[in-house]
Scaffold this motif. Structure first.
Motif, PDB file in Angstrom:
ATOM      1  N   LEU A   1      -3.897   4.997  -8.229  1.00 51.01           N
ATOM      2  CA  LEU A   1      -2.658   5.623  -8.712  1.00 51.01           C
ATOM      3  C   LEU A   1      -1.553   5.564  -7.657  1.00 51.01           C
ATOM      4  CD1 LEU A   1      -3.988   8.749 -10.635  1.00 51.01           C
ATOM      5  CD2 LEU A   1      -3.730   6.393 -11.397  1.00 51.01           C
ATOM      6  N   HIS A   2      -1.918   5.728  -6.395  1.00 49.69           N
ATOM      7  CA  HIS A   2      -0.928   5.605  -5.321  1.00 49.69           C
ATOM      8  C   HIS A   2      -0.894   4.169  -4.805  1.00 49.69           C
ATOM      9  CE1 HIS A   2       0.528   9.754  -4.374  1.00 49.69           C
ATOM     10  NE2 HIS A   2      -0.405   9.998  -5.278  1.00 49.69           N
ATOM     11  N   GLY A   3      -1.478   3.269  -5.545  1.00 50.01           N
ATOM     12  CA  GLY A   3      -1.494   1.842  -5.222  1.00 50.01           C
ATOM     13  C   GLY A   3      -0.891   1.059  -6.375  1.00 50.01           C
ATOM     14  N   PRO A   4      -1.690   0.158  -6.990  1.00 47.80           N
ATOM     15  CA  PRO A   4      -1.139  -0.732  -8.010  1.00 47.80           C
ATOM     16  C   PRO A   4      -0.627  -0.038  -9.275  1.00 47.80           C
ATOM     17  CG  PRO A   4      -3.494  -1.156  -7.679  1.00 47.80           C
ATOM     18  CD  PRO A   4      -3.075  -0.147  -6.663  1.00 47.80           C
ATOM     19  N   LEU A   5      -1.127   1.153  -9.602  1.00 47.70           N
ATOM     20  CA  LEU A   5      -0.653   1.837 -10.809  1.00 47.70           C
ATOM     21  C   LEU A   5       0.373   2.932 -10.506  1.00 47.70           C
ATOM     22  CD1 LEU A   5      -3.868   2.006 -13.020  1.00 47.70           C
ATOM     23  CD2 LEU A   5      -2.011   0.333 -13.032  1.00 47.70           C
TER      24      LEU A   5
ATOM     25  N   HIS B   1       1.961   6.466 -12.305  1.00 39.55           N
ATOM     26  CA  HIS B   1       1.717   7.767 -11.681  1.00 39.55           C
ATOM     27  C   HIS B   1       2.984   8.386 -11.093  1.00 39.55           C
ATOM     28  CE1 HIS B   1      -0.610  10.927  -9.843  1.00 39.55           C
ATOM     29  NE2 HIS B   1      -0.236  10.587  -8.624  1.00 39.55           N
ATOM     30  N   ARG B   2       3.959   7.571 -10.750  1.00 39.00           N
ATOM     31  CA  ARG B   2       5.202   8.065 -10.145  1.00 39.00           C
ATOM     32  C   ARG B   2       5.832   9.176 -10.982  1.00 39.00           C
ATOM     33  NH1 ARG B   2      10.542   7.451 -10.585  1.00 39.00           N
ATOM     34  NH2 ARG B   2      11.771   7.611  -8.682  1.00 39.00           N
ATOM     35  N   SER B   3       5.717   9.080 -12.293  1.00 42.52           N
ATOM     36  CA  SER B   3       6.315  10.078 -13.188  1.00 42.52           C
ATOM     37  C   SER B   3       5.771  11.474 -12.916  1.00 42.52           C
ATOM     38  CB  SER B   3       6.064   9.700 -14.650  1.00 42.52           C
ATOM     39  OG  SER B   3       4.679   9.771 -14.961  1.00 42.52           O
ATOM     40  N   HIS B   4       4.608  11.560 -12.309  1.00 51.58           N
ATOM     41  CA  HIS B   4       4.003  12.857 -12.016  1.00 51.58           C
ATOM     42  C   HIS B   4       4.549  13.458 -10.719  1.00 51.58           C
ATOM     43  CE1 HIS B   4       1.070  16.006 -12.190  1.00 51.58           C
ATOM     44  NE2 HIS B   4       0.561  15.676 -11.025  1.00 51.58           N
ATOM     45  N   HIS B   5       5.163  12.645  -9.889  1.00 54.05           N
ATOM     46  CA  HIS B   5       5.649  13.109  -8.589  1.00 54.05           C
ATOM     47  C   HIS B   5       7.140  13.403  -8.562  1.00 54.05           C
ATOM     48  CE1 HIS B   5       2.228  12.795  -5.758  1.00 54.05           C
ATOM     49  NE2 HIS B   5       1.722  12.059  -6.732  1.00 54.05           N
TER      50      HIS B   5
ATOM     51  N   PHE C   1      -0.987   8.874 -19.506  1.00 54.07           N
ATOM     52  CA  PHE C   1      -1.794   7.756 -19.979  1.00 54.07           C
ATOM     53  C   PHE C   1      -3.221   7.846 -19.441  1.00 54.07           C
ATOM     54  CE2 PHE C   1      -3.601   3.623 -18.818  1.00 54.07           C
ATOM     55  CZ  PHE C   1      -3.787   3.081 -20.079  1.00 54.07           C
ATOM     56  N   PHE C   2      -3.375   8.322 -18.208  1.00 56.81           N
ATOM     57  CA  PHE C   2      -4.697   8.399 -17.596  1.00 56.81           C
ATOM     58  C   PHE C   2      -5.592   9.396 -18.315  1.00 56.81           C
ATOM     59  CE2 PHE C   2      -1.837   6.900 -14.241  1.00 56.81           C
ATOM     60  CZ  PHE C   2      -2.387   5.634 -14.088  1.00 56.81           C
TER      61      PHE C   2
ATOM     62  N   MET D   1       0.789  20.565  -1.594  1.00 63.74           N
ATOM     63  CA  MET D   1       0.943  19.695  -0.420  1.00 63.74           C
ATOM     64  C   MET D   1       0.940  18.230  -0.844  1.00 63.74           C
ATOM     65  SD  MET D   1       1.643  21.128   2.329  1.00 63.74           S
ATOM     66  CE  MET D   1       1.384  19.767   3.434  1.00 63.74           C
ATOM     67  N   HIS D   2       0.129  17.913  -1.830  1.00 60.31           N
ATOM     68  CA  HIS D   2       0.084  16.535  -2.321  1.00 60.31           C
ATOM     69  C   HIS D   2       1.444  16.133  -2.884  1.00 60.31           C
ATOM     70  CE1 HIS D   2      -1.413  12.861  -4.098  1.00 60.31           C
ATOM     71  NE2 HIS D   2      -0.805  13.209  -5.222  1.00 60.31           N
ATOM     72  N   HIS D   3       2.103  17.052  -3.537  1.00 62.50           N
ATOM     73  CA  HIS D   3       3.394  16.762  -4.168  1.00 62.50           C
ATOM     74  C   HIS D   3       4.580  16.938  -3.219  1.00 62.50           C
ATOM     75  CE1 HIS D   3       2.560  15.913  -8.394  1.00 62.50           C
ATOM     76  NE2 HIS D   3       1.452  16.615  -8.179  1.00 62.50           N
TER      77      HIS D   3
END
Length: 165
Positions: free
Chosen positions: A29-33, A37-41, A53-54, A122-124
């Protein structure tokens, strides 16, 4: 397969899904996809995001395993059930408690759930694909658990900190 063996397979799959979720989140998710996943951040006005989608992918995988393994209750059924149990817990903890996508369960006094929330925040903290930490859901770094326990102890009525406030 006996029901006890099936239950053990559900439990093992559930535990294994934490590693799968961590690995997929960090390296896929923090790589090729990242484009999904960007929409979540990032903040957005939409009810749904591309990252959802996941949820559909893992839900579909779980459903297929349970449908095709269901008649014989073979390993596929029980693995699908383990994925479904993990996904259900993931939904309630991640989407409902942490991100408040549904209007209930807004706060908790449970130190473990508070630690999960802190770790996820922290992740976000970063909005890019690089620089994030804490990629799992159920396993939380001891530093956040200690911080959550400390905060819950100081916010109890009658504690020294709450009398000062």
């Amino acid at each position: 397969m006996t029901p006890l063996t099936g239950a053990a397979l559900v439990a093992l799959t559930f535990l294994g899904m934490e590693f799968v979720a961590w690995f997929m989140h960090k390296f896929v998710l923090h790589g090729p996809l990242w484009f999904l996943h960007r929409s979540h951040h990032v903040r957005h006005p939409h009810r749904f995001e591309r990252n959802d989608f996941f949820f559909l992918f893992y839900g579909g995988l779980s459903m297929l395993l349970m449908v095709y393994g269901g008649p014989e209750k073979d390993w596929r059924y029980w693995v699908g059930m383990g994925v479904a149990v993990y996904g259900t817990l993931y939904f309630f903890v991640h989407d409902v408690l942490i991100h408040r996508r549904l209007p209930f369960w807004k706060r908790t006094s449970n130190a473990y759930l508070r630690a999960l929330n802190m770790a996820h925040k922290m992740h976000h903290k970063t909005t890019g694909r690089e620089g994030s930490e804490e990629f799992g859901l159920l396993w939380v770094s001891p530093k956040y658990f200690a911080l959550a326990r400390r905060k819950s102890q100081t916010s109890r009525p009658g504690s020294a900190q709450s009398r000062v406030a």
